[in-house]
Design a protein around this motif. Sequence first.
Motif, short mmCIF file in Angstrom:
data_model
loop_
_atom_site.label_atom_id
_atom_site.label_comp_id
_atom_site.label_asym_id
_atom_site.label_seq_id
_atom_site.Cartn_x
_atom_site.Cartn_y
_atom_site.Cartn_z
N ASN A 368 -2.44 4.65 -30.02
CA ASN A 368 -2.85 5.89 -30.09
C ASN A 368 -3.83 5.57 -32.05
O ASN A 368 -3.60 6.32 -32.91
N ARG A 422 7.39 -2.38 -29.28
CA ARG A 422 7.59 -0.69 -29.50
C ARG A 422 8.22 -0.44 -30.51
O ARG A 422 7.39 0.90 -31.22
N ARG A 430 1.65 2.50 -37.80
CA ARG A 430 2.84 2.69 -37.28
C ARG A 430 1.99 3.29 -35.94
O ARG A 430 1.20 3.41 -36.73
N LYS A 432 1.79 4.96 -31.38
CA LYS A 432 2.78 4.83 -30.23
C LYS A 432 1.50 4.04 -29.05
O LYS A 432 0.32 3.54 -29.29
#
Length: 436
Positions: A368, A422, A430, A432
């Motif tokens: 993302n 992950r 950061r 996803k």
Amino acid sequence: MDERIRRALANIGIEQLNEMQQAVLDAGTEKDMVLLSPTGSGKTLAFLLPLLRVLKPDERAVQALIVAPSRELALQIETVFRSLGAGYKILCCYGGHPIRTEKKSLEHPPAVLVGTPGRIVDHIEKGNVDLSRVSTLILDEFDKSLEFGFLSEMKEIVRSLSEVRRRVLTSATEAVEIPSFTGIKSPVRLSFLTPGRRLKGLTVRFVQSPVKDKLETLYGLLGELNGESALIFCNLREAVERVSDYLTEKGVDNDYFHGGMEQLDRERALVRFRNGSASVFVSTDLASRGLDIPDVQHVIHYHLPLNEEAYIHRNGRTARMQAEGNAFLILNEIESIPEYIMPEPEEFFLPEKNRVPEQSAWVTLSINRGKRDKLSKKDVVGFLFQKGGLEKEELGIVEIKESCAFAAIKRDKFASLLNRIRDEKIKNMRAKFGKG
């Protein structure tokens, strides 16, 4: 050859143009042009290269306007132009995402503006764009824009251009009339549409469905294609989704595509088909022209095409550029082979028991983060090698979009890769990670 064009070709790794592209370049930039050439023949590069001769580096205005019938084609044109590395700003405008982002970019006018008719008219009517210094107008697949109902929008766009010196119309169809509103007179006409080129290397066969509903026959046919890429054409959006849902229930890796989908869903479907995560693509005739998808091994006419022209364009997605390909017509008990399909194709017989279609070797990883986060393809590749522990052959095609990125991962490595990345940061951000 012009040094600017030589450098641009070097940037994309092309040493020699094909016959059609060279002919367009040789035709110069003085006269209007009508270019007729098959889908997949390199038309986009052909009409972009001459722009490098006429664009002025110091002019802070839109100098060239390119109108395309679909969002995907507009984005493809933008991608090809950027890859040339010519140093000119290009902006792509299309519906399906916020207009305010485009409005802000238009405050610093691009040298080249590309977009769909509806969205360009939106910007004209809102006063977001000044087209008074456009000298080159390119209407790519212009007959398709008219077919999609954009006549009034295209007329308005042309009316907004007061200084156009050159007009270029392109199409993949021979029987085209030049609309009077374009202002084209005595154009250079280059046609590379010949029946021999259309059908060379193409094998056409038909498959008989014992019942009116063809779904089971389609499933059986896919089982005979050894997991090779297949593009399935339906005539209606509802049918596209019905076929895709059925194949999904049967465990077939597939995606569907039609004009009623949200832009992000359309992009995701195209990405998965391009990178091999979905070897089966179900679509309306929207996918028969202008989309940036690879040459497929098999075209399947689940519904018979509405006319000969549609049949030719559908088949044009395979057997391109001296390659070989197959086209299959699925006929139920009340259908027959159209008269325009000559010679009459042979029947392809399915085994009594259906084979299960082969599963794709790839799975798409979604991230993302995208262009707006300054994420590059190099960033993604490095991250997946270093943090994900992938080997070169375990990573396939990587694509970066505005707000997300996609990467093809070997199926047997996907689960372990997700576990490793992950909680990792990509480019100190950061993110996803998931299945795309």
